[in-house]
Scaffold this motif. Structure first.
Motif, PDB file in Angstrom:
ATOM      1  N   GLU A   1      10.274   2.974 -19.977  1.00 38.75           N
ATOM      2  CA  GLU A   1      10.893   3.061 -18.655  1.00 38.75           C
ATOM      3  C   GLU A   1       9.947   2.524 -17.573  1.00 38.75           C
ATOM      4  N   LEU A   2       8.671   2.832 -17.707  1.00 35.63           N
ATOM      5  CA  LEU A   2       7.685   2.303 -16.760  1.00 35.63           C
ATOM      6  C   LEU A   2       7.598   0.783 -16.869  1.00 35.63           C
ATOM      7  N   GLN A   3       7.725   0.258 -18.079  1.00 33.94           N
ATOM      8  CA  GLN A   3       7.689  -1.199 -18.252  1.00 33.94           C
ATOM      9  C   GLN A   3       8.885  -1.851 -17.584  1.00 33.94           C
ATOM     10  N   ARG A   4      10.046  -1.230 -17.668  1.00 31.79           N
ATOM     11  CA  ARG A   4      11.227  -1.777 -16.988  1.00 31.79           C
ATOM     12  C   ARG A   4      11.011  -1.779 -15.476  1.00 31.79           C
ATOM     13  N   ALA A   5      10.379  -0.729 -14.967  1.00 31.19           N
ATOM     14  CA  ALA A   5      10.094  -0.659 -13.527  1.00 31.19           C
ATOM     15  C   ALA A   5       9.081  -1.743 -13.133  1.00 31.19           C
ATOM     16  N   ILE A   6       8.082  -1.982 -13.985  1.00 29.49           N
ATOM     17  CA  ILE A   6       7.095  -3.033 -13.718  1.00 29.49           C
ATOM     18  C   ILE A   6       7.788  -4.398 -13.675  1.00 29.49           C
ATOM     19  N   ASP A   7       8.647  -4.644 -14.648  1.00 27.69           N
ATOM     20  CA  ASP A   7       9.358  -5.920 -14.699  1.00 27.69           C
ATOM     21  C   ASP A   7      10.213  -6.113 -13.450  1.00 27.69           C
ATOM     22  N   TYR A   8      10.815  -5.035 -12.969  1.00 21.38           N
ATOM     23  CA  TYR A   8      11.654  -5.132 -11.770  1.00 21.38           C
ATOM     24  C   TYR A   8      10.802  -5.483 -10.552  1.00 21.38           C
ATOM     25  N   LEU A   9       9.638  -4.836 -10.401  1.00 23.27           N
ATOM     26  CA  LEU A   9       8.759  -5.134  -9.270  1.00 23.27           C
ATOM     27  C   LEU A   9       8.238  -6.561  -9.336  1.00 23.27           C
ATOM     28  N   GLU A  10       7.938  -7.037 -10.526  1.00 19.88           N
ATOM     29  CA  GLU A  10       7.357  -8.370 -10.670  1.00 19.88           C
ATOM     30  C   GLU A  10       8.373  -9.486 -10.457  1.00 19.88           C
TER      31      GLU A  10
ATOM     32  N   ALA B   1       4.814   1.957  -4.854  1.00 17.66           N
ATOM     33  CA  ALA B   1       5.533   1.018  -5.723  1.00 17.66           C
ATOM     34  C   ALA B   1       4.742  -0.268  -5.902  1.00 17.66           C
ATOM     35  N   HIS B   2       3.827  -0.229  -6.838  1.00 17.75           N
ATOM     36  CA  HIS B   2       3.003  -1.397  -7.144  1.00 17.75           C
ATOM     37  C   HIS B   2       2.835  -1.463  -8.660  1.00 17.75           C
ATOM     38  N   PRO B   3       2.912  -2.670  -9.252  1.00 16.89           N
ATOM     39  CA  PRO B   3       2.777  -2.774 -10.715  1.00 16.89           C
ATOM     40  C   PRO B   3       1.494  -2.158 -11.256  1.00 16.89           C
TER      41      PRO B   3
ATOM     42  N   GLU C   1      -8.282  -3.478  -9.339  1.00 17.85           N
ATOM     43  CA  GLU C   1      -7.137  -2.566  -9.371  1.00 17.85           C
ATOM     44  C   GLU C   1      -7.263  -1.501  -8.281  1.00 17.85           C
ATOM     45  N   VAL C   2      -8.433  -0.912  -8.189  1.00 13.64           N
ATOM     46  CA  VAL C   2      -8.644   0.181  -7.224  1.00 13.64           C
ATOM     47  C   VAL C   2      -8.478  -0.318  -5.791  1.00 13.64           C
ATOM     48  N   VAL C   3      -9.066  -1.470  -5.493  1.00 10.60           N
ATOM     49  CA  VAL C   3      -8.971  -2.023  -4.139  1.00 10.60           C
ATOM     50  C   VAL C   3      -7.518  -2.302  -3.761  1.00 10.60           C
ATOM     51  N   ALA C   4      -6.720  -2.703  -4.745  1.00 16.83           N
ATOM     52  CA  ALA C   4      -5.318  -3.044  -4.472  1.00 16.83           C
ATOM     53  C   ALA C   4      -4.463  -1.819  -4.168  1.00 16.83           C
ATOM     54  N   ILE C   5      -4.748  -0.680  -4.817  1.00 24.07           N
ATOM     55  CA  ILE C   5      -3.825   0.457  -4.704  1.00 24.07           C
ATOM     56  C   ILE C   5      -4.400   1.699  -4.028  1.00 24.07           C
TER      57      ILE C   5
END
Length: 337
Positions: free
Chosen positions: A154-163, A276-278, A323-327
């Motif tokens: 489910e998280l992968q589907r959410a990642i694909d949607y954001l991307e 909401a960030h990949p 990663e940390v700087v981005a989120i």
């Protein structure tokens, strides 16, 4: 061309090709990416030098952390540099105002000059060791339950949607960084910077006046004025039409509104709009795969705890740092709620 760039490497580009190449190069921060060469800055002048692509071995990012580090505190927080290795041993380091511009330049090189390595030799060794460690971890990981695997999917589907619209996540991250940096910069810094810049302008004006009238100290006043103006303009500390509380908060609000409108078409998105960030979702996936959580909600809380534990005293890899700087600013602005 008024200011023809100077070559840094033994290999050069013919002037007939260099002039149109620099003119049409993709400008990113103080540097530029052409078809023939990479254009690099000096401390004050953008794209003053160039290195042909065939002379370049590596181009990578280097980040220096000042006091405050991941918390975003301090006038300078993190300082990003672009490092270019050429002629098998020489280096040129270019300072950037915004770390995201270094990332954009490296991404453009990855597309247009894929033969150039984009990590340092030391980082390349660390990546190889990390890949071996990950392979070992994957072999020793416990088998996921059906429920946990469903959460990962489910998280992968959410990642694909954001991307599908990465610009929305990028805007959310950039606006959060801008808001955090503004809130953590003391107002006294801004007004002190303005006062010094005004003094710099006055010194510059007096230096020019004195120079025209053959004054003894004209050159010193002129140089001080230029140094003050360039320095504080470059640090983006001065309050301007875009660098003020109203503008910063409005930019952050718009970023969240755009993301909210996009996520309104996705039923039961696993994280709040502000997160909401990949990268957030990928870190949640890793938490579940490692057996530290069984549900997305539990994984999100663990991600928050992991980010809280990171500060300027914690040494991390370049990948982890990016990663940390981005989120992390998104979580700091929301007080981890």
């Amino acid at each position: 061309m008024i200011f023809k760039p100077s070559p840094l490497s033994r290999i050069t580009v013919d002037d007939q090709e260099l002039v149109p190449d620099k003119k049409s190069c993709r400008k990113i921060g103080p540097c530029g990416v052409g078809k023939k060469a990479l254009y690099l800055n000096s401390f004050f002048i953008d794209r003053k030098y160039y290195v042909p692509f065939q002379a370049i071995q590596r181009v990578f990012k280097r980040v220096a952390m000042s006091q405050g580090g991941f918390s975003g505190k301090g006038m300078f927080a993190s300082m990003a540099y672009l490092v270019v290795e050429f002629d098998h041993g020489k280096q040129k380091q270019c300072n950037f105002k915004h770390e995201s511009e270094v990332d954009d330049l490296l991404a453009l090189l990855a597309r247009e000059q894929p033969q150039i390595k984009r990590v340092s030799a030391q980082a390349e060794q660390r990546l190889a060791a990390r890949e071996a460690q990950r392979a070992e971890e994957e072999r020793s990981r416990p088998t996921l339950s059906a429920a946990a695997q469903q959460e990962v999917d489910e998280l992968q589907r959410a990642i694909d949607y954001l991307e599908q619209k990465p610009e929305l996540s990028d805007q959310l991250s950039k606006s959060a960084k801008r808001k955090r940096a503004y809130q953590c910069t003391s107002p006294s810094y801004r007004w002190a910077a303005m006062a010094i810049t005004i003094l710099g302008l006055a010194a510059l004006a007096y230096g020019i006046f004195s120079f025209l009238h053959h004054g003894t100290f004209a050159i010193y006043f002129t140089l001080f004025g230029l140094a003050a103006i360039f320095t504080f303009a470059g640090f983006s500390v001065l309050p301007t039409a875009k660098n003020n509380k109203k503008s910063v908060l409005q930019y952050d609000e718009q970023a969240q509104q755009h993301m909210e409108a996009y996520l309104s078409k996705y039923p039961a998105f696993p994280v709040p709009v502000r997160y909401a960030h990949p990268i957030v979702l990928k870190r949640m996936q890793r938490v579940i795969i490692q057996g530290r959580a069984q549900t997305a909600q539990q994984a999100l809380e663990i991600v928050k705890a992991d980010l809280k534990a990171l500060n300027a005293d914690v040494q991390v890899s370049q990948e982890e740092h990016d990663e940390v700087v981005a989120i992390k600013p998104m979580f700091l602005n929301a007080a981890y709620e």
